[in-house]
Design an enzyme around this catalytic site. Structure first.
Site, PDB file in Angstrom:
ATOM      1  NE  ARG A 154     -42.155  65.793 -11.290  1.00 11.52           N
ATOM      2  CZ  ARG A 154     -41.481  64.674 -11.491  1.00 11.52           C
ATOM      3  NH1 ARG A 154     -41.108  63.947 -10.483  1.00 11.52           N
ATOM      4  NH2 ARG A 154     -41.163  64.267 -12.708  1.00 11.52           N
ATOM      5  CB  THR A 155     -48.303  68.129 -13.948  1.00 11.89           C
ATOM      6  OG1 THR A 155     -47.015  68.740 -13.942  1.00 11.89           O
ATOM      7  CG2 THR A 155     -49.364  69.190 -14.169  1.00 11.89           C
ATOM      8  CE  LYS A 200     -61.990  55.045 -32.265  1.00 11.48           C
ATOM      9  NZ  LYS A 200     -63.360  54.869 -31.746  1.00 11.48           N
ATOM     10  NE  ARG A 229     -47.762  68.420 -18.902  1.00 18.35           N
ATOM     11  CZ  ARG A 229     -46.803  68.142 -18.025  1.00 18.35           C
ATOM     12  NH1 ARG A 229     -46.111  67.027 -18.134  1.00 18.35           N
ATOM     13  NH2 ARG A 229     -46.548  68.973 -17.034  1.00 18.35           N
ATOM     14  CG  HIS A 260     -45.973  73.831 -16.430  1.00 15.38           C
ATOM     15  ND1 HIS A 260     -47.151  73.595 -15.747  1.00 15.38           N
ATOM     16  CD2 HIS A 260     -45.253  72.687 -16.326  1.00 15.38           C
ATOM     17  CE1 HIS A 260     -47.132  72.358 -15.263  1.00 15.38           C
ATOM     18  NE2 HIS A 260     -45.987  71.785 -15.601  1.00 15.38           N
TER      19      HIS A 260
HETATM   20  C1  NCD Z   1     -41.923  69.978 -16.516  1.00 16.55           C
HETATM   21  C2  NCD Z   1     -42.805  70.073 -17.754  1.00 16.55           C
HETATM   22  O1  NCD Z   1     -43.553  69.154 -18.061  1.00 16.55           O
HETATM   23  O2  NCD Z   1     -42.752  71.142 -18.342  1.00 16.55           O
HETATM   24  N1  NCD Z   1     -42.326  69.043 -15.603  1.00 16.55           N
HETATM   25  C3  NCD Z   1     -43.292  69.335 -14.680  1.00 16.55           C
HETATM   26  O3  NCD Z   1     -44.433  69.577 -14.997  1.00 16.55           O
HETATM   27  N2  NCD Z   1     -42.922  69.360 -13.382  1.00 16.55           N
HETATM   28  C4  NCD Z   1     -40.474  70.010 -16.786  1.00 16.55           C
HETATM   29  C5  NCD Z   1     -39.847  69.063 -17.780  1.00 16.55           C
HETATM   30  O4  NCD Z   1     -40.506  68.245 -18.420  1.00 16.55           O
HETATM   31  O5  NCD Z   1     -38.623  69.139 -17.900  1.00 16.55           O
END
Ligand code: NCD
Length: 310
Positions: free
Chosen positions: A58-59, A87, A108, A136
């Site tokens: 999703r993100t 590397k 991320r 997040h």
């Molecule tokens: C979450 C995350 O990556 O922190 N997912 C997200 O971004 N919607 C939640 C998770 O991984 O459980």
């Protein structure tokens, strides 16, 4: 006036309630464009880097969709093993490259604090899409947007955060923001997975005294919002510890009988077994609309940090 141009988005605490309200107002206007009903070229000529050192559906996709819906473009990777990180390139050098090739960076990373570090090395805005068990913030913005659009307000709502509150970064950012908005908080988790002390301290400093619960059966009864999370298997040092708590909470039709009629269920997703599929067809289920809301909220954020009126 919202002063968002060139701002990094590392932690939700970097923003005021007024700024968050401003982002949400902007996001509301983005909904028809996010649905493809209206066209926009607001970010024409702008490039987003999506650097994902950890899995995401999703993100990453909603950031990319947000950029495309506004006429911008994106470059990036979803799998770090195909990059020079493999590397031995440092994060700082990878960020310097993304800075040179694009206008805004979404990162991320499994390490807590990685986004804050990246922001130091980049003059272009860095947006934290999850740093280990840290924060997040963009998930929090879309969570707040969802609560506000579904319930009409955030302050005064009884919001029950359930599951892995220790390692779940979504709930760390969300608890902080909800306290800023004056929501009542319940933290439902097994003892070993309760909310970290630093988050509880912050929430209390903001004037909210969270109720701590172990049993969802009890705590579901008076909730306006139940925010369910996945047990973060990948963050457990000892798998035996994970086995002890996995499957601890599950929302099914029986559990729903104890809830208020107008209670809504949210989940940042992915779900594993926390919500039974039958629940999807009930009016309580809001996790798919929540996931959609990621697009207009990220459109608003991208246009604001790039200094473009959408
Ligand atoms: C979450 C995350 O990556 O922190 N997912 C997200 O971004 N919607 C939640 C998770 O991984 O459980």
């Amino acid at each position: 006036m919202l002063k968002m141009k060139y701002r990094d988005v590392v932690s939700i605490g970097d923003f005021t309630v007024e700024e968050i309200e401003g982002i949400m107002d902007h996001a509301k206007k983005m909904v028809p464009i996010a649905k493809g009903e209206k066209k926009s070229k607001a970010l024409d000529g702008k490039i987003l880097s999506t650097l994902f050192f950890e899995p995401s559906t999703r993100t990453r996709l909603s950031f990319e969709s947000a950029m495309l819906r506004l006429g911008g473009e994106f470059i990036g990777f979803a799998e770090p093993s195909v990059t020079s990180a493999k590397k031995g390139e440092t994060l700082a050098d990878t960020i310097r490259m993304a800075e040179a090739y694009s206008d805004v960076i979404v990162l991320r990373h499994p390490r807590e604090g990685a986004a804050r570090l990246a922001a130091k090395f980049s003059s272009k805005p860095v947006i934290n899409a999850g740093d280990g068990a840290g924060q997040h913030p963009t998930q929090t913005l879309l969570d707040l947007f969802t609560i506000k659009s579904e319930k009409g307000k955030i302050g005064g709502m009884n919001i029950n955060l359930v599951g892995d509150l220790k390692y779940g970064r979504t709930v760390h950012s969300l608890a902080h923001a909800l306290a800023m908005f004056g929501a009542e908080l319940t933290f439902t988790a097994p003892k070993d997975l309760q909310m970290p002390e630093h988050v509880i301290k912050r929430v209390k400093e903001l004037g909210i005294k969270p109720r701590m619960e172990e049993s969802l059966e009890t705590s579901i009864e008076d909730a306006d919002v139940v925010y369910v999370t996945r047990i973060q298997k990948e963050r457990f040092a000892d798998l035996a510890e994970f086995e002890k708590v996995s499957g601890a909470y599950r929302i099914d039709m029986d559990m729903l009988e104890k809830a208020r009629k107008d209670m809504i269920i949210m989940h940042p997703l992915p779900r594993v077994n926390e919500i039974a599929p039958e629940v999807d067809n009930t009016p309580h289920a809001k996790y798919f609309v929540q996931a959609f809301n990621g697009v207009p909220v990220r459109m608003a954020l991208l246009s604001l940090v790039l200094g473009v009126k959408g």
